[in-house]
Scaffold this active site. Structure first.
Site, short mmCIF file in Angstrom:
data_model
loop_
_atom_site.label_atom_id
_atom_site.label_comp_id
_atom_site.label_asym_id
_atom_site.label_seq_id
_atom_site.Cartn_x
_atom_site.Cartn_y
_atom_site.Cartn_z
CB SER A 178 69.08 -52.46 42.86
OG SER A 178 68.47 -52.77 41.63
CE1 TYR A 202 64.56 -49.72 44.31
CE2 TYR A 202 65.41 -50.39 42.16
CZ TYR A 202 65.14 -50.68 43.49
OH TYR A 202 65.46 -51.92 44.01
P1 NDP Z 1 59.86 -57.39 49.24
O1 NDP Z 1 58.82 -56.39 48.90
O2 NDP Z 1 59.51 -58.83 49.24
O3 NDP Z 1 60.50 -57.05 50.66
C1 NDP Z 1 60.69 -55.75 51.13
C2 NDP Z 1 60.82 -55.80 52.62
O4 NDP Z 1 61.04 -54.46 53.13
C3 NDP Z 1 59.58 -56.33 53.30
O5 NDP Z 1 59.96 -57.24 54.31
C4 NDP Z 1 58.96 -55.10 53.93
O6 NDP Z 1 58.29 -55.45 55.13
C5 NDP Z 1 60.20 -54.28 54.25
N1 NDP Z 1 59.89 -52.87 54.44
C6 NDP Z 1 59.32 -52.01 53.59
N2 NDP Z 1 59.13 -50.82 54.17
C7 NDP Z 1 59.62 -50.93 55.43
C8 NDP Z 1 59.70 -50.05 56.53
N3 NDP Z 1 59.28 -48.78 56.45
N4 NDP Z 1 60.23 -50.49 57.69
C9 NDP Z 1 60.67 -51.77 57.78
N5 NDP Z 1 60.63 -52.65 56.78
C10 NDP Z 1 60.09 -52.23 55.63
O7 NDP Z 1 61.04 -57.11 48.21
P2 NDP Z 1 62.51 -57.72 48.00
O8 NDP Z 1 62.78 -58.81 48.94
O9 NDP Z 1 62.67 -57.93 46.57
O10 NDP Z 1 63.40 -56.43 48.39
C11 NDP Z 1 64.40 -56.43 49.35
C12 NDP Z 1 65.51 -55.48 48.90
O11 NDP Z 1 66.09 -55.96 47.69
C13 NDP Z 1 65.04 -54.05 48.62
O12 NDP Z 1 65.99 -53.14 49.14
C14 NDP Z 1 65.05 -53.99 47.10
O13 NDP Z 1 65.25 -52.69 46.62
C15 NDP Z 1 66.22 -54.91 46.77
N6 NDP Z 1 66.20 -55.43 45.41
C16 NDP Z 1 65.20 -56.27 44.98
C17 NDP Z 1 65.17 -56.70 43.66
C18 NDP Z 1 64.07 -57.54 43.11
O14 NDP Z 1 64.01 -57.72 41.89
N7 NDP Z 1 63.18 -58.08 43.92
C19 NDP Z 1 66.24 -56.32 42.72
C20 NDP Z 1 67.24 -55.46 43.28
C21 NDP Z 1 67.22 -55.06 44.56
P3 NDP Z 1 56.95 -54.78 55.72
O15 NDP Z 1 56.11 -54.37 54.56
O16 NDP Z 1 56.38 -55.88 56.55
O17 NDP Z 1 57.45 -53.64 56.56
#
Ligand code: NDP
Length: 253
Positions: free
Chosen positions: A148, A161
């Site tokens: 990020s 974070y």
């Molecule tokens: P979302 O919340 O849309 O996606 C997060 C994903 O992580 C979901 O598919 C969720 O699936 C999965 N997840 C969470 N916990 C677990 C677990 N214990 N086991 C397996 N899967 C898990 O967010 P984003 O797409 O935005 O985030 C994706 C990545 O991008 C993250 O690492 C985030 O930190 C990073 N990021 C995002 C930004 C933003 O502004 N959106 C900016 C910078 C970085 P489920 O709940 O079904 O398990």
């Protein structure tokens, strides 16, 4: 013919946001894609869309904070799709707010998903990526770790974070040095604000603060980051994109 034809990818956190878009982008370019997360219904829907478009997908319901489940996600991918060329280490949570007021459980969730879960997947995938880099036709393999802007710049209100995403950056650079000579490319992607479900998991007062910070900023779409990931993993064997920082144009910090 797409440039990833015949390759196999595993995307963690593929049930929404960036992971979902990345799985679609890799499948469009010809990769067979294993999609992992906890919400199996969302994964099944995604896999349906990939197969309808002529691709190949494998649904893996897994909580990557459980080491056995992270390891099983990797081994099922290899068993059922044949090998592993690409790991997108994307699953993560962002629970913000001042350190002084924070429920410590939120820190535990972030450390266990963003750091430990990513490490479990990386460790389990590495031998298969090394094998793909020597035995598969492309002779190169990729691990893309999603950090990020918060992995580069620390801010008041994002302390833990920031700590987890700085950890992803440090680990990625050390691992890159360890395996790049063997043609496993380790890449770091650092998105700014992307319109996904991510911020919605915060406490209401924190959600308000985030909304204020990005008021009037046209956010990135998950597809913008999927595009960056697809670019990274489709480079020729001799070119490695080590790091990519992608902000919405209007995002200042
Ligand atoms: P979302 O919340 O849309 O996606 C997060 C994903 O992580 C979901 O598919 C969720 O699936 C999965 N997840 C969470 N916990 C677990 C677990 N214990 N086991 C397996 N899967 C898990 O967010 P984003 O797409 O935005 O985030 C994706 C990545 O991008 C993250 O690492 C985030 O930190 C990073 N990021 C995002 C930004 C933003 O502004 N959106 C900016 C910078 C970085 P489920 O709940 O079904 O398990």
């Amino acid at each position: 013919m797409g440039t990833l034809d015949g390759t196999v990818a595993l995307v963690t956190g593929a049930s929404s946001g960036i992971g979902e878009a990345a799985a679609l982008a890799l499948a469009e370019r010809g990769a067979a894609v294993a999609v992992a997360a906890r919400r199996g219904d969302r994964l099944a829907d995604l896999a349906g869309r990939i197969t309808t478009a002529g691709g190949r997908a494998l649904v893996i319901e897994a909580d990557i904070t459980q080491r056995e489940q992270a390891e099983a996600a990797v081994s099922r991918t290899v068993q059922e799709l044949g090998r592993l060329d690409t790991l997108v280490n994307n699953a993560g949570v962002m629970l913000l707010g001042p350190v002084a007021d924070a429920p410590v459980e939120e820190w535990e969730r972030m450390v266990s998903i963003n750091v430990l879960g990513l490490l479990y997947c990386a460790k389990a995938a590495l031998p298969h990526l090394l094998t793909a880099a020597t035995e598969a036709p492309r002779q190169v393999a990729d691990m893309v770790n999603i950090s990020s802007v918060a992995g580069r710049v620390a801010r008041s209100g994002s302390g833990v974070y920031n700590a987890t995403k700085h950890a992803v950056g440090a680990f990625s650079e050390a691992l890159r040095q360890e395996v790049t000579g063997r043609f496993v490319r380790i890449s770091l992607v650092e998105p700014g604000a992307v319109a996904t479900e991510l911020a919605g998991h915060n406490r209401p007062e924190v959600r308000d603060t985030i909304a204020q910070r990005f008021e009037g900023v046209e956010r990135l779409q998950a597809e913008d980051i999927a595009d960056a990931i697809a670019y990274i993993v489709t480079r020729p064997r001799h070119a490695a994109i080590n790091e990519m920082l992608v902000r919405p144009t209007q995002q200042q910090g």
